[in-house]
Design an enzyme around this catalytic site. Structure first.
Site, PDB file in Angstrom:
ATOM      1  N   GLY A  19      44.228  48.770  40.077  1.00  0.00           N
ATOM      2  CA  GLY A  19      44.918  47.833  40.950  1.00  0.00           C
ATOM      3  C   GLY A  19      45.274  46.570  40.200  1.00  0.00           C
TER       4      GLY A  19
ATOM      5  N   LYS B 274      37.460  44.310  35.522  1.00  0.00           N
ATOM      6  CA  LYS B 274      38.400  43.354  36.100  1.00  0.00           C
ATOM      7  C   LYS B 274      38.764  42.315  35.051  1.00  0.00           C
ATOM      8  CE  LYS B 274      38.796  40.214  40.098  1.00  0.00           C
ATOM      9  NZ  LYS B 274      38.056  39.699  41.286  1.00  0.00           N
TER      10      LYS B 274
ATOM     11  N   VAL C  69      42.606  45.396  37.536  1.00  0.00           N
ATOM     12  CA  VAL C  69      41.363  46.161  37.505  1.00  0.00           C
ATOM     13  C   VAL C  69      41.642  47.522  36.881  1.00  0.00           C
ATOM     14  CG1 VAL C  69      39.460  47.111  38.855  1.00  0.00           C
ATOM     15  CG2 VAL C  69      40.542  44.975  39.570  1.00  0.00           C
TER      16      VAL C  69
ATOM     17  N   ASP D 105      35.253  35.955  52.757  1.00  0.00           N
ATOM     18  CA  ASP D 105      36.436  36.813  52.737  1.00  0.00           C
ATOM     19  C   ASP D 105      36.063  38.253  53.070  1.00  0.00           C
ATOM     20  OD1 ASP D 105      39.149  37.255  52.564  1.00  0.00           O
ATOM     21  OD2 ASP D 105      39.161  37.570  50.397  1.00  0.00           O
TER      22      ASP D 105
END
Length: 432
Positions: free
Chosen positions: A49, A71, A56, A166
């Site tokens: 992603g 990441k 990532v 979050d």
């Protein structure tokens, strides 16, 4: 979006590296039999992603052949300006404090070079809760299972004086055994342990669709903000709809946040008819989504004792001995003949020990501090003969993953609250 400054460093599919056989050995390297961690320790398999400032990758550690998610966070923006490293340091600190829990994304290694920060975490191939909601038909027992495990994850985070800030389905991952793992602590708030009486903070951060009224208003808030998000997720899993109206104006309209905030602060969630919305579920949702933080159900023990969870054995939930509603079926890419193009990795030069501006950032986590579940996941990957696995989503009751107008608007609205605030502050002002 690829960083212009990073692109100038591309010389191969992997990364450039300055080497010197004469450089002095640092104290970290002297203590570690494997030396300072760097990108040379990993084989890049594919891209998982990408976001505005981070990418990532799925990687295989050369020394152990274990699979991890790496990441890479840019240090520079597209116009060459240096980006603050606060979110990276924040995530590193939070994950380090929380390591050892089965319900928290395990951090394995951290390091950085002249262009990026790198966080190496466990690879969880089962996707996230948002994908699971879109792909599978869930009954009320499945919803109860996932929400119970999420509640214990939140409890563990709060016990370490951290507000996640979050919590949303996209940050709740599914491991190889089908249990949930909470991740993405980049904007988490870590309270100062030296001030135990101060447990409130401010800051319009997070994702608006899961942000509490006090967060959207810029007021003080505490741990209850995470439990508001818990209530929103519970509502969406029970009904399959948004808890609050999001499409009164287009999601890319600069006034979207103001309109949405008014809905959250003034409107009650509509208790739509759903076979999953039992009386107990409806009561729990209503008590979790009370507008006033002082009146909201914000005690985790009280939530555990709510009738919606009365049939659960919390000891079994904590030990992860309950059978998950869905267990990912891993498929060897070698068996199905799937091959991925090796990703291009934009990286910088490794620091010499004497030049490293942040020498404490690089470290490897002691294997003994990781949970038993980590070893189980790596064993599952090993059984696939070291292949980067795929996950079959066709097992069990599935629904067609059609992308409609609501899904498009929802994806647009799932932007960080800080981005909405910046857009609102910087938009041109119109005078009558």
């Amino acid at each position: 979006m690829l960083n212009i400054k990073l692109q100038s460093h591309v010389q191969s599919l992997v990364h450039p590296r300055v080497r010197s056989g004469e450089r002095p050995v640092s104290a970290v390297e002297a203590q570690s039999p494997f030396g300072t961690p760097c990108l040379d320790d990993y084989e890049f398999l594919r891209t998982l992603g990408a976001g505005a400032n981070a990418t990532v990758y799925l990687v295989r550690e050369n020394r152990t052949s274990h699979l991890f998610a790496l990441k890479a966070v840019d240090k520079y923006s597209a116009d060459g300006r240096k980006i603050a490293c606060s979110t990276v340091i924040n995530e590193q600190t939070a994950l380090t404090k929380l390591n050892g829990s089965d319900c928290i994304l395990p951090l394995h290694t951290c390091f950085h070079d002249t262009e990026n920060y790198y966080l190496v975490t466990e690879y969880l191939p089962g996707g996230d809760l948002e994908r699971l909601q879109r792909s599978k038909v869930l009954d009320v027992e499945a919803v109860r299972f996932y929400m119970a495990e999420l509640l214990l994850a939140i409890e563990h985070v709060h016990a370490h004086d951290i507000i996640h800030r979050d919590i949303k389905p996209e940050n709740i991952f599914i491991d190889t055994d089908g249990h949930i793992v909470l991740g993405d602590f980049g904007i988490a708030w870590l309270f100062d342990e030296s001030s135990p009486d101060e447990r409130v903070t401010r800051g319009q951060v997070g994702t608006p669709a899961f942000s509490s009224p006090e967060v959207l208003s810029g007021d003080e808030y505490g741990f209850g903000a995470d439990l508001w998000a818990f209530g929103v997720i519970l509502y969406e899993m029970l009904t399959g709809t948004d808890a609050f109206e999001t499409n009164t104006v287009p999601a890319d309209d600069p006034t979207w946040l103001r309109h949405f905030s008014e809905h959250v602060k003034c409107d009650e969630p509509v208790m739509v008819e759903s076979p999953l919305m039992t009386d107990d579920a409806m009561d729990l949702v209503r008590r979790l989504l009370v507008k006033s933080a002082d009146s909201r159900l914000s005690d985790i023990t009280a939530i555990k004792n709510h009738p919606f969870f009365s049939m659960l054995d919390w000891t079994s939930v904590a030990s992860r001995s309950l059978t998950p509603p869905w267990i990912p079926r891993l498929i060897s890419t070698r068996q199905v003949g799937v091959h991925f193009q090796q990703p291009v990795v934009y990286a910088g030069e490794q620091y010499a020990p004497s030049d490293d501006p942040l020498p404490s950032f690089a470290f490897r986590v002691e294997p003994s501090s990781l949970s038993f579940a980590c070893a189980r996941r790596q064993l599952a990957f090993a059984l696939l003969d070291g292949c980067a696995p795929l996950v079959s989503w066709v097992d069990g009751p599935s629904r067609e993953a059609e992308v409609g107008p609501r899904d498009v608007e929802r994806q647009k609205s799932l932007k960080s609250l800080s981005r909405w605030v910046k857009r609102a502050l910087n938009r041109p002002r119109h005078h009558a």
